[in-house]
Scaffold this motif. Sequence first.
Motif, PDB file in Angstrom:
ATOM      1  N   SER C 340     130.586  59.219  23.250  1.00 12.52           N
ATOM      2  CA  SER C 340     130.894  58.131  22.321  1.00 12.52           C
ATOM      3  C   SER C 340     132.222  58.351  21.620  1.00 12.52           C
ATOM      4  CB  SER C 340     129.772  57.996  21.290  1.00 12.52           C
ATOM      5  OG  SER C 340     128.601  57.557  21.952  1.00 12.52           O
ATOM      6  N   GLU C 341     132.516  59.614  21.334  1.00 16.21           N
ATOM      7  CA  GLU C 341     133.829  59.918  20.765  1.00 16.21           C
ATOM      8  C   GLU C 341     134.912  59.563  21.786  1.00 16.21           C
ATOM      9  OE1 GLU C 341     133.400  60.249  17.682  1.00 16.21           O
ATOM     10  OE2 GLU C 341     133.418  62.357  17.076  1.00 16.21           O
ATOM     11  N   ALA C 342     134.648  59.939  23.040  1.00 15.33           N
ATOM     12  CA  ALA C 342     135.601  59.593  24.105  1.00 15.33           C
ATOM     13  C   ALA C 342     135.761  58.081  24.215  1.00 15.33           C
ATOM     14  CB  ALA C 342     135.124  60.176  25.434  1.00 15.33           C
ATOM     15  N   ALA C 343     134.641  57.376  24.107  1.00 16.99           N
ATOM     16  CA  ALA C 343     134.701  55.914  24.212  1.00 16.99           C
ATOM     17  C   ALA C 343     135.540  55.324  23.093  1.00 16.99           C
ATOM     18  CB  ALA C 343     133.282  55.330  24.179  1.00 16.99           C
ATOM     19  N   ALA C 344     135.370  55.879  21.895  1.00 17.66           N
ATOM     20  CA  ALA C 344     136.161  55.377  20.768  1.00 17.66           C
ATOM     21  C   ALA C 344     137.647  55.562  21.039  1.00 17.66           C
ATOM     22  CB  ALA C 344     135.748  56.107  19.486  1.00 17.66           C
ATOM     23  N   ALA C 345     137.979  56.730  21.597  1.00 13.49           N
ATOM     24  CA  ALA C 345     139.383  57.006  21.890  1.00 13.49           C
ATOM     25  C   ALA C 345     139.891  56.108  23.019  1.00 13.49           C
ATOM     26  CB  ALA C 345     139.552  58.480  22.255  1.00 13.49           C
ATOM     27  N   ILE C 346     139.075  55.931  24.036  1.00 16.16           N
ATOM     28  CA  ILE C 346     139.476  55.107  25.186  1.00 16.16           C
ATOM     29  C   ILE C 346     139.612  53.647  24.766  1.00 16.16           C
ATOM     30  CG2 ILE C 346     138.673  54.225  27.429  1.00 16.16           C
ATOM     31  CD1 ILE C 346     137.400  57.072  27.860  1.00 16.16           C
ATOM     32  N   GLN C 347     138.679  53.175  23.954  1.00 18.82           N
ATOM     33  CA  GLN C 347     138.747  51.782  23.521  1.00 18.82           C
ATOM     34  C   GLN C 347     139.939  51.546  22.601  1.00 18.82           C
ATOM     35  OE1 GLN C 347     134.685  51.629  22.241  1.00 18.82           O
ATOM     36  NE2 GLN C 347     133.990  50.622  24.118  1.00 18.82           N
ATOM     37  N   ALA C 348     140.251  52.557  21.785  1.00 16.83           N
ATOM     38  CA  ALA C 348     141.452  52.435  20.952  1.00 16.83           C
ATOM     39  C   ALA C 348     142.692  52.373  21.830  1.00 16.83           C
ATOM     40  CB  ALA C 348     141.535  53.610  19.978  1.00 16.83           C
ATOM     41  N   ALA C 349     142.708  53.264  22.848  1.00 13.79           N
ATOM     42  CA  ALA C 349     143.843  53.276  23.771  1.00 13.79           C
ATOM     43  C   ALA C 349     143.956  51.940  24.496  1.00 13.79           C
ATOM     44  CB  ALA C 349     143.679  54.420  24.774  1.00 13.79           C
ATOM     45  N   ARG C 350     142.807  51.417  24.896  1.00 15.89           N
ATOM     46  CA  ARG C 350     142.768  50.114  25.587  1.00 15.89           C
ATOM     47  C   ARG C 350     143.369  49.019  24.718  1.00 15.89           C
ATOM     48  NH1 ARG C 350     136.864  48.054  26.059  1.00 15.89           N
ATOM     49  NH2 ARG C 350     136.512  49.109  28.043  1.00 15.89           N
ATOM     50  N   SER C 351     143.069  49.079  23.431  1.00 16.85           N
ATOM     51  CA  SER C 351     143.539  48.046  22.503  1.00 16.85           C
ATOM     52  C   SER C 351     144.892  48.389  21.912  1.00 16.85           C
ATOM     53  CB  SER C 351     142.546  47.900  21.343  1.00 16.85           C
ATOM     54  OG  SER C 351     141.225  47.835  21.816  1.00 16.85           O
ATOM     55  N   GLY C 352     145.398  49.562  22.241  1.00 19.68           N
ATOM     56  CA  GLY C 352     146.695  49.943  21.694  1.00 19.68           C
ATOM     57  C   GLY C 352     146.656  50.260  20.212  1.00 19.68           C
ATOM     58  N   VAL C 353     145.492  50.595  19.698  1.00 17.37           N
ATOM     59  CA  VAL C 353     145.428  50.933  18.277  1.00 17.37           C
ATOM     60  C   VAL C 353     145.213  52.443  18.138  1.00 17.37           C
ATOM     61  CG1 VAL C 353     144.522  48.676  17.645  1.00 17.37           C
ATOM     62  CG2 VAL C 353     142.936  50.554  18.139  1.00 17.37           C
ATOM     63  N   THR C 354     145.426  52.888  16.934  1.00 16.75           N
ATOM     64  CA  THR C 354     145.203  54.305  16.658  1.00 16.75           C
ATOM     65  C   THR C 354     143.720  54.542  16.467  1.00 16.75           C
ATOM     66  OG1 THR C 354     147.312  54.323  15.514  1.00 16.75           O
ATOM     67  CG2 THR C 354     145.833  56.209  15.125  1.00 16.75           C
ATOM     68  N   VAL C 355     143.270  55.601  17.048  1.00 10.77           N
ATOM     69  CA  VAL C 355     141.846  55.887  16.942  1.00 10.77           C
ATOM     70  C   VAL C 355     141.525  56.402  15.530  1.00 10.77           C
ATOM     71  CG1 VAL C 355     142.016  58.283  17.760  1.00 10.77           C
ATOM     72  CG2 VAL C 355     139.915  56.972  18.160  1.00 10.77           C
ATOM     73  N   ASP C 356     140.348  56.089  15.067  1.00  7.68           N
ATOM     74  CA  ASP C 356     139.832  56.590  13.790  1.00  7.68           C
ATOM     75  C   ASP C 356     140.003  58.112  13.746  1.00  7.68           C
ATOM     76  OD1 ASP C 356     138.261  57.510  11.704  1.00  7.68           O
ATOM     77  OD2 ASP C 356     136.458  56.429  12.319  1.00  7.68           O
ATOM     78  N   PRO C 357     140.659  58.626  12.720  1.00 14.18           N
ATOM     79  CA  PRO C 357     140.891  60.081  12.690  1.00 14.18           C
ATOM     80  C   PRO C 357     139.601  60.902  12.617  1.00 14.18           C
ATOM     81  CG  PRO C 357     141.651  59.024  10.653  1.00 14.18           C
ATOM     82  CD  PRO C 357     141.294  57.924  11.597  1.00 14.18           C
ATOM     83  N   ALA C 358     138.508  60.281  12.292  1.00 16.53           N
ATOM     84  CA  ALA C 358     137.239  61.019  12.267  1.00 16.53           C
ATOM     85  C   ALA C 358     136.737  61.344  13.675  1.00 16.53           C
ATOM     86  CB  ALA C 358     136.180  60.210  11.520  1.00 16.53           C
ATOM     87  N   VAL C 359     137.281  60.642  14.666  1.00 15.59           N
ATOM     88  CA  VAL C 359     136.850  60.891  16.051  1.00 15.59           C
ATOM     89  C   VAL C 359     137.354  62.259  16.503  1.00 15.59           C
ATOM     90  CG1 VAL C 359     137.188  60.159  18.451  1.00 15.59           C
ATOM     91  CG2 VAL C 359     136.710  58.457  16.655  1.00 15.59           C
TER      92      VAL C 359
END
Lengths: 390, 390, 390, 390
Positions: C340-359
């Motif tokens: 799920s942490e990976a998904a958060a990072a991948i989805q952020a990358a997909r959307s071009g946004v910065t991932v939540d630093p808590a990830v």
Amino acid sequence: MTIEASKSDAVSAKIRLGMVGGGQGAFIGAVHRMAARLDDHYDLVAGALSSTPDKSKVSGAALGLDPDRCYGSFAEMAEKEAARPDGIEAVSIVTPNHVHFAAAKAFLERGIHVICDKPLTSNLDDAHRLKEVADNSKSLFILTHNYTGYPMVRHARELVQTGALGDLRLVQMEYPQDWLAEPVEQTGAKQAVWRTDPAQSGVGGSTGDIGTHAYNLGSFISGLELEELAADVHTFVEGRRLDDNAHVMMRFKGGVKGLLWCSQVAIGNENGLKVRIYGTKAGIEWTQADPNYLWFTKLGEPKQLITRGGAGAGSAASRVTRIPGGHPEGYLEAFATIYSEAAAAIQAARSGVTVDPAVVYPTVDDGVKGVAFVTACIESSRKNGAWVKL
Amino acid sequence: MTIEASKSDAVSAKIRLGMVGGGQGAFIGAVHRMAARLDDHYDLVAGALSSTPDKSKVSGAALGLDPDRCYGSFAEMAEKEAARPDGIEAVSIVTPNHVHFAAAKAFLERGIHVICDKPLTSNLDDAHRLKEVADNSKSLFILTHNYTGYPMVRHARELVQTGALGDLRLVQMEYPQDWLAEPVEQTGAKQAVWRTDPAQSGVGGSTGDIGTHAYNLGSFISGLELEELAADVHTFVEGRRLDDNAHVMMRFKGGVKGLLWCSQVAIGNENGLKVRIYGTKAGIEWTQADPNYLWFTKLGEPKQLITRGGAGAGSAASRVTRIPGGHPEGYLEAFATIYSEAAAAIQAARSGVTVDPAVVYPTVDDGVKGVAFVTACIESSRKNGAWVKL
Amino acid sequence: MTIEASKSDAVSAKIRLGMVGGGQGAFIGAVHRMAARLDDHYDLVAGALSSTPDKSKVSGAALGLDPDRCYGSFAEMAEKEAARPDGIEAVSIVTPNHVHFAAAKAFLERGIHVICDKPLTSNLDDAHRLKEVADNSKSLFILTHNYTGYPMVRHARELVQTGALGDLRLVQMEYPQDWLAEPVEQTGAKQAVWRTDPAQSGVGGSTGDIGTHAYNLGSFISGLELEELAADVHTFVEGRRLDDNAHVMMRFKGGVKGLLWCSQVAIGNENGLKVRIYGTKAGIEWTQADPNYLWFTKLGEPKQLITRGGAGAGSAASRVTRIPGGHPEGYLEAFATIYSEAAAAIQAARSGVTVDPAVVYPTVDDGVKGVAFVTACIESSRKNGAWVKL
Amino acid sequence: MTIEASKSDAVSAKIRLGMVGGGQGAFIGAVHRMAARLDDHYDLVAGALSSTPDKSKVSGAALGLDPDRCYGSFAEMAEKEAARPDGIEAVSIVTPNHVHFAAAKAFLERGIHVICDKPLTSNLDDAHRLKEVADNSKSLFILTHNYTGYPMVRHARELVQTGALGDLRLVQMEYPQDWLAEPVEQTGAKQAVWRTDPAQSGVGGSTGDIGTHAYNLGSFISGLELEELAADVHTFVEGRRLDDNAHVMMRFKGGVKGLLWCSQVAIGNENGLKVRIYGTKAGIEWTQADPNYLWFTKLGEPKQLITRGGAGAGSAASRVTRIPGGHPEGYLEAFATIYSEAAAAIQAARSGVTVDPAVVYPTVDDGVKGVAFVTACIESSRKNGAWVKL
């Protein structure tokens, strides 16, 4: 943590002690003797160690007693010791239950302090009569509900007394064992024979032998008075003459509820005494087999594991702690604490001073309550679990 | 020890699943969804996730459901899904208790399998009526007493079934919690509000919410039928409308005795479900918070700690074990096992074949027993603890 | 305590996932798939599940994969999936260690995110080359040191980061197992065969398979960098080609000392991973087999048992907690958290946004450190325990 | 389970005992006295309780000693007691380490048996000289490595001796404490002052005070001889003059490996002594804080929890068991067992008979090994962890 020993050795002159029961083959007599020795407040100098005079002599010799002070009966011992200038000041009664009353009476009436094993007596009439004797005697009566001597039990009681638990709601007690899961009394095993014999034990089997311990401990920690109970008492092992399992629902004064389970047939349990008490602010949990720990949880906070000798233990626990945390004290130490509390009271009595109010030990009143508890369990069960007032 | 994974992934086509309840703010709905996903037997395709249609839509969107299949009521969902060629084959009902009956009825009568949260219904009449509906339906009814899915619970049951415990004597159950030690329902906390509301929960508070779990688990492992009970049910928190503590003495068929304690006010307990069962040959002990362990003691032998995936675990446990010993499985895995057992039954039904007899899940009959248990507890308590037949 | 579920289900479109390895008979592949499913962020749509093309097809069919997307090799899969408009966005690599490098490289170079099992590679050269590839890629690289996903591990780390332990002094790690106490690889057991084969595993046996986990976890919680180590690495089982036990003394930057023991021959241990960290103000202890508990002791205060979902758990733990305290989460949930942490990072990358630093998730750098640790252990041991710099 | 007490009280005439050290404020002296009393084999009749003559008198009076037998120095005591017809037969030496040698020598050379606290001496030269003295004396020398008196430790040793573990592979020892996590010696705390003072303790701090205990216990149970060690010894607390933490890798004869960790700064540990031993057939685990339990696991079987007094405990444990299972014995009982073993040897010597071969206690040889262990740890650490032969 400190690693200074906190219990000092004895200073006052030792108490001259006699023993009734506890001859060869007995269990609890040897325990009483170790308990009496540990903190060095007593000298065992006389005994009526067996109801068989010869066996009494042999057992006494094995303990190094003066043969003249190995008596054939408690009656003889009471009479002769009372007449000696160096006679015993206190006596430990460690016989089967049915002997407690007469033996205790004999000594109390001669001004000799009594330290008596539990349950107080084998029936409620004797219990009331013994209370009357004790109340009318100037001598002290100490009942060895030894679990009350554990430091973490003392701490649990202090937590209740200081309000850390808030208003109490629940007192849950259990004491499962498994040593009578089969009819071992039919093999002649001494401990099993008398403990399952109504003539020696009284009306209660598991209720008297261990149920009273659990009930006493729940009461000791909570400080509550039992109002009524409803019990389902049962004998699982065929041919056994006393109960070997009991389920008891309880109502204490002040609206507190309780549950007590004792069993001698719960395989996998050695001496599984456990008390859990819950109030409006916190809960505690203590297990006899791991006695150096007390779980304490305040509502909305992490569980705390308070250890004997550790940071969270208060003054009531420290008073009866011998060695530092992490070096476990056990059953004999708790038992010895009862003996040391008794010694403090006896020495104060000897000196005519008031005993330190911190000194605590179970009394004849606790004993009467215990026998009343057993009696009520049996009565309730005979009435198919009807509530019986205490 | 092996470290091969023992559960295969799904092979058959996935089961089309709907859900009633479980919208935003719910607890158990999310649990059901994770459980349904873990072993990959289901596709969640429709929902009546809230009794408020708008909220149902929003909740469904958050789950990626087709908006056309987010319904405003279970009635609408049952009707429309039954009419679709690709309609749901099964539905999970995860609402408060009072909705279970009507919702389950709607789906069962349309040939849709029902996976329903416990307790079965909010009152015994509904329970009996639901049983009638289920018995008359060709569809399956699975009750999610999820603790029955734990591998070590399955092993405990197998030990009883294979006679390892001998003849049973005692079934001791407890389920203490502390989350309702204060009147949190008065703060509006959603889970607390409905669970303490007679209109939504039914006659039982702690008895219904967790007492039924403990009772079900004791019955599941022991295989025993309850004959009668005597209960002291109480509400400690002022203003609370349902019980938050119960003490129950039990008599099972065959002379087996039991004791059950459930509480929502026992501070220091999260979900302290524990079952101990004793027979003539051995005893077992299992604690939900540490579910990968089962204590097993044969009379006269050392205690054994049997672990999920470990050497002593038998085939019943292995069947529902996913990963090797020492890598703990938890609550969601046990819940998922109920879903997988249900899937096996549903897929067998779909194919018209007989399901593997090893497949086990709680049924509508277990649900009726649970509601009867709650009803009997309340009745006994109103009669001051009189024995009530089940 | 709350009993609301704290993890929401997936909202974003699911990530299209492929898998390399994990065909029938594999262990960790099934674990990865369950982990990927639990929180519903992924769709498994392609696989090179076995190095044998036929077996890959059969394994893929069993998982319901489109036969066109069951590939005979990772190379083919990387090429073809990269060419599809609906090709995989991420790939899980769950093969023996020696395949990790080439497989990861193939996907990273085609812009496909990589989720890779540990240890990173079978030798340090490959590790450095993989790091270079990963650093030069826009794709993410996630290493599944799954124990870092346990909520109480996150809480332990937060305690260190917030200074609750004071200045660190000691990091004690151990990971004993017993499944290789006998030469089971000689019986052909698949998991044992490759894990004891230098060609597939690399230079380390127990050090690579479990020592890296212990070291990673100690580093993850403490945040410390290892400076040097001295190791006594040994093979107890005759004929085994890799180590099955290691004793390692460690020195971390800042004067912190550590000790690490890993073993595959310590009978009675399943997956006994344990980390204890001590600072000037407090100490913590965490055990993988009982992962929902964290012991936390401040100097001069009682021990606290902090529970997942309980009162003492902070925000880092709560972020990755699915269900209330007392309902245990296990190994699969922790593994799912990495997904799920990976998904958060991948989805952020997909959307071009910065991932939540808590990830938080282990990276290629952690992987390099792990392989360097194994390499240093072996080197030190060859030099009879000389200190080797990392 | 039996509930007969298995230890008989003393029969032979009690041994006349003196004590060196153990005056007011001391810790271990009071422990020795309780240990000597418990089984009733000794009479304490003389003392040189303090190096300050006045304090020695006061301390002796508090213990009820004859003022004439409260000596100002051990030298005076040795001389005068040796000259008395009723002089002491044995002496307990409970001073700081640096006094052990001279005191022991004084008594051994006068034919008085010595019971001495550990470590044997404050340096290796003294240890070798003391061994020579002891070997040349007809008197006995008993070293109170008290943990060897625990019944479950005896059982562990018996399991090794009878081959239940197969060929040994690993001996893992640890002894973490936290009482010196801060510089408490700077506050003047007596126990801390001398234990951190090289002049009184010798070269080792944690290594000498507790590392020797862990090493002795590992050796006692395993029966192995240490061949060489590599150590990383450290002082964490600023200003402390001796080590407060040590990591030690070990190689025993026969290819057995070991690991030892001792620490006085590991917050959350009171006396966390633990020994784990693994062989080709089984593994065992014992923890001093919970001493009535021994984990025993045979390869491929469930873990067994053997209890003191329980079904799995063998004759070596039963010999030193006082009370039934489930009634915990603790630290003082284990200590008392050393005293009782010593008494058996002394009484046999008194009678000129051979002592029962079951009697076991640590000797001067064990003491030399302990000091050699400390010395080797310090030497290895000075050589940056080089292997040092024992």
